[in-house]
Design a protein around this motif. Sequence first.
Motif, mmCIF file in Angstrom:
data_model
loop_
_atom_site.group_PDB
_atom_site.id
_atom_site.type_symbol
_atom_site.label_atom_id
_atom_site.label_comp_id
_atom_site.label_asym_id
_atom_site.label_seq_id
_atom_site.Cartn_x
_atom_site.Cartn_y
_atom_site.Cartn_z
ATOM 1 N N ILE A 33 81.532 46.934 57.146
ATOM 2 C CA ILE A 33 80.757 46.863 58.383
ATOM 3 C C ILE A 33 81.165 45.644 59.212
ATOM 4 O O ILE A 33 81.328 45.735 60.438
ATOM 5 C CB ILE A 33 79.248 46.828 58.066
ATOM 6 N N THR B 266 75.955 50.781 65.277
ATOM 7 C CA THR B 266 75.731 49.728 64.276
ATOM 8 C C THR B 266 74.309 49.795 63.732
ATOM 9 O O THR B 266 74.094 49.702 62.514
ATOM 10 C CB THR B 266 75.998 48.342 64.894
ATOM 11 N N PHE C 97 70.916 43.777 52.449
ATOM 12 C CA PHE C 97 71.051 45.129 51.901
ATOM 13 C C PHE C 97 70.435 45.238 50.511
ATOM 14 O O PHE C 97 69.984 46.328 50.128
ATOM 15 C CB PHE C 97 72.523 45.549 51.869
ATOM 16 N N GLY D 128 73.436 50.947 59.820
ATOM 17 C CA GLY D 128 72.697 50.047 58.934
ATOM 18 C C GLY D 128 71.469 50.714 58.336
ATOM 19 O O GLY D 128 71.214 50.621 57.134
ATOM 20 N N SER E 286 82.856 45.894 62.817
ATOM 21 C CA SER E 286 82.126 45.277 63.928
ATOM 22 C C SER E 286 83.000 44.279 64.672
ATOM 23 O O SER E 286 82.941 44.193 65.915
ATOM 24 C CB SER E 286 80.869 44.579 63.404
ATOM 25 N N SER F 70 74.167 39.208 54.896
ATOM 26 C CA SER F 70 74.184 40.670 54.909
ATOM 27 C C SER F 70 74.001 41.230 53.503
ATOM 28 O O SER F 70 73.308 42.244 53.312
ATOM 29 C CB SER F 70 75.507 41.178 55.499
#
Length: 267
Positions: free
Chosen positions: A211, A244, A173, A248, A215, A169
């Motif tokens: 996140i 979600t 990003f 994102g 989640s 992740s």
Amino acid sequence: MAFQIIRHAFAMIFGNLGQALRVSVGPYLILILVIVGAGAALVGNNGQLLRVMTGEVPPEHFMGQGGGGILLFALVVLVFIVFVAAWVAVSWHRFILLEEYSGMLPAVSGRPIWPYVGRSLLYGLLIALVAFAVGMVSSAFMMQFAAAGEGSLFIGIAIFGIVMVAVVSYVWFRIGVALPAVAVGKPISMGDAWRATSEMSSTIFGIVFIIAFASAIAGVATQGLYGLSPILGMVVDIFVQWVTLMVGVSVLTTLYGHLIEGRPLID
């Protein structure tokens, strides 16, 4: 700072809820229709595909029954899933960054959706390589956990999963900031995106943690709702997946706007 960016992403979505629904609901309804139509046209309506998906019939048996259409079905669905995700993302990026409003369906003509798909697939391949590398490094440690017993192995698997999600992740990003640039027609390289996000690397780690934590909680709650009412669980699950996705995309849009275009981080 990470919490502020997440909060800003939610404000983007629910402060512009009508546009958020317009750029996403229509495309995904079309996706559902394509999946149903492709399944009926390519595989047939004899229930065999459903029996394979539920595990009642092994895939080998289905293929042996002349079910080669399942491969074409899977390919068509995969391509369209990627296209719809890019369609939604491009439309949302352009709404936030260019104030480009959508009708009942977001525009397709003249929008860089296929370039966005291509860049996303390239980054997805890179992410897969990163995940493979993390897995290779972690396997040596997993052997140590396995040697210590079943309980230790469970802990090792949990740690491995957390590390994998965090690293993948984080990289996404960092390099994904280039995707909004593609959406607005001002593409930048992956290297440019990586360099631009270096000053906020710790903040991005924080975003990933928030996140992932949210989640996980939402996933546990959704599974509990499935146990109470499958229909309620499905509705909540769809909502969680939608949020979600939009969060994102909104985070990437926020980072791009601040780091590449020099916009204030929090309006």
